[in-house]
Scaffold this active site. Structure first.
Site, short mmCIF file in Angstrom:
data_model
loop_
_atom_site.label_atom_id
_atom_site.label_comp_id
_atom_site.label_asym_id
_atom_site.label_seq_id
_atom_site.Cartn_x
_atom_site.Cartn_y
_atom_site.Cartn_z
N HIS A 135 0.87 -1.18 0.00
CA HIS A 135 0.00 0.00 0.00
C HIS A 135 0.90 1.22 0.00
O HIS A 135 1.76 1.38 0.86
CB HIS A 135 -0.93 0.02 1.21
N CYS A 136 0.69 2.11 -0.95
CA CYS A 136 1.55 3.29 -1.10
C CYS A 136 0.79 4.54 -0.66
O CYS A 136 -0.21 4.92 -1.28
CB CYS A 136 2.00 3.43 -2.56
N VAL A 137 1.27 5.19 0.39
CA VAL A 137 0.61 6.40 0.87
C VAL A 137 0.76 7.56 -0.11
O VAL A 137 -0.06 8.48 -0.11
CB VAL A 137 1.16 6.82 2.26
#
Length: 310
Positions: A159-161
Site C-alpha cells: 500500500h503506497c501512501v
C-alpha cells in the site's frame, strides 16, 4: 459454505492512514510546482528568450525532455492513483484449464477451504484456496488483505501512501513507470539546476537575484537531489522484483523456497507486468490483446514453473 460471522478487524483503524495519503498528493503537487518554477521560470526560460543562439539551443535541450518526462510522470501517477489494483470477485472460485496455472495459495490469516473438480482427463484434483476472514471471500493466489483499503488486493505489492492506493496486479506497471519517470525527471532537474546552485552563494552575497528566486532554486535543487538518490534504490529493487516475478510481500517467502515457483524466465516475467506489445512498454497503457491473452495482468491466474509442485 457458511464460515460464520466475520472476525473483528483489529486493523480497521489503519484505514485512517488514507488521510495521510491525500496530504501526500498535495505534497507531490507542491514539489512539482516548485521544481517547475525553478527550472522553467527562473533558470531556463530567460536563457531561451533572451540568450544567444547557443544558450537557446541548450535551453531547448533541457526544456523539451523536462516537459516530456513531466507529462509521462503525471500521466503514470494519476493512473496509479485512480486505477483499481484488482479486487476479488464475489464468491470467486479458481479455474484450472491449463496445468501451468497455480491452484494453491496460503496466507497467515487464511482459512483453507477444500474444493474438488475434475480435469479434462477425468482425474479429480484437490484445490487449496485461501479464505479471508475479513472479506468473507475466497482468495486467489498472491492475493492479500490490505488493512488500509479494507479489502483483498490481487497480487498485492504494497500500500503506497503517496498514491492513496494499493499497488497490485492491475496498476503495478503504472507504479513502476511513475518511479522510473520521477527518477529520470529528478536527475534531469538536479543537473539543470546545478550550475545555478553553484552560483547560489555568490548571488546571495551580491544580491544579484531576488531572494524568492534564490530560495526556490535552492529548495528545488535539494529536493530533486534527495529524491533522485532515494528513488535510485527503489528503481533497482523493483527492477529485480519484476525480473524474478516477485512482489514486495513475497520476498520473504521466496527466500525460503529453493526455486521460486513464479519465476518462468526474465522475458516472461517482464511481460506479466508490462505486456508483450513493445509500443506500450513505456506508456501507462495496456493493449486489449495483452489483457485478453495474459491472465497475470488480470491478477487471478499465474503461470508456474513446471519443475515446482503446487
Amino acid at each position: 459454505m457458511d464460515f460464520g460471522q466475520a472476525a473483528p478487524n483489529p486493523f480497521r483503524l489503519c484505514s485512517g492512514l488514507r488521510v495521510l495519503g491525500y496530504l501526500m498528493i498535495l505534497m507531490v503537487a507542491a514539489i512539482i510546482a516548485v521544481t517547475y518554477y525553478a527550472v522553467v521560470i527562473v533558470v531556463w526560460s530567460p536563457r531561451l528568450l533572451h540568450g544567444g543562439l547557443s544558450s537557446a539551443a541548450l535551453a531547448l535541450a533541457v526544456l523539451v525532455p523536462f516537459h516530456l518526462l513531466l507529462v509521462l510522470l503525471i500521466w503514470s501517477y494519476f493512473m496509479v492513483v485512480f486505477r483499481d489494483p484488482g479486487t476479488v470477485p464475489v464468491n470467486w472460485r479458481p479455474t484450472f484449464d491449463v496445468e501451468s496455472l497455480e491452484i494453491t495459495s496460503s496466507d497467515s490469516v487464511a482459512h483453507e477451504s477444500r474444493l474438488s473438480s475434475e480435469s479434462s482427463s477425468g482425474l479429480e484434483r484437490r484445490l487449496n484456496i485461501g479464505y479471508c476472514n475479513f472479506c468473507q471471500n475466497n482468495k486467489p493466489p498472491r492475493c492479500h488483505h490490505c488493512s488500509v483499503c479494507q479489502r483483498c488486493v490481487l497480487k498485492m505489492d504494497h500500500h503506497c501512501v503517496w498514491v492513496v492506493n494499493c499497488v497490485g496486479a492491475r496498476n503495478y506497471k503504472f507504479f513502476l513507470l511513475f518511479l522510473l519517470y520521477t527518477f529520470l525527471e529528478t536527475i534531469l532537474d538536479t543537473l539543470a539546476l546545478l550550475p545555478h546552485f553553484i552560483t547560489f552563494f555568490g548571488d546571495a552575497k551580491n544580491h544579484s537575484s531576488s531572494a524568492q528566486n534564490l530560495a526556490v532554486t535552492f529548495i528545488a535543487f535539494v529536493l530533486n537531489l534527495a529524491f533522485s538518490l532515494s528513488l535510485l534504490c527503489f528503481v533497482v529493487m523493483h527492477s529485480s522484483l519484476v525480473l524474478s516475478n516477485t512482489t514486495t510481500i513475497e520476498v520473504y517467502e521466496k527466500k525460503k523456497a529453493v526455486t521460486w515457483k513464479y519465476d518462468i524466465g526474465r522475458r516472461k516475467n517482464f511481460e506479466q507486468v508490462f505486456g508483450t506489445k513493445k509500443i506500450f512498454w513505456f506508456l501507462p497503457l495496456f493493449s486489449e490483446k495483452d489483457l485478453e491473452n495474459i491472465p497475470a495482468l488480470g491478477g487471478l491466474e499465474f503461470p508456474m514453473r513446471s519443475d515446482v509442485e503446487a
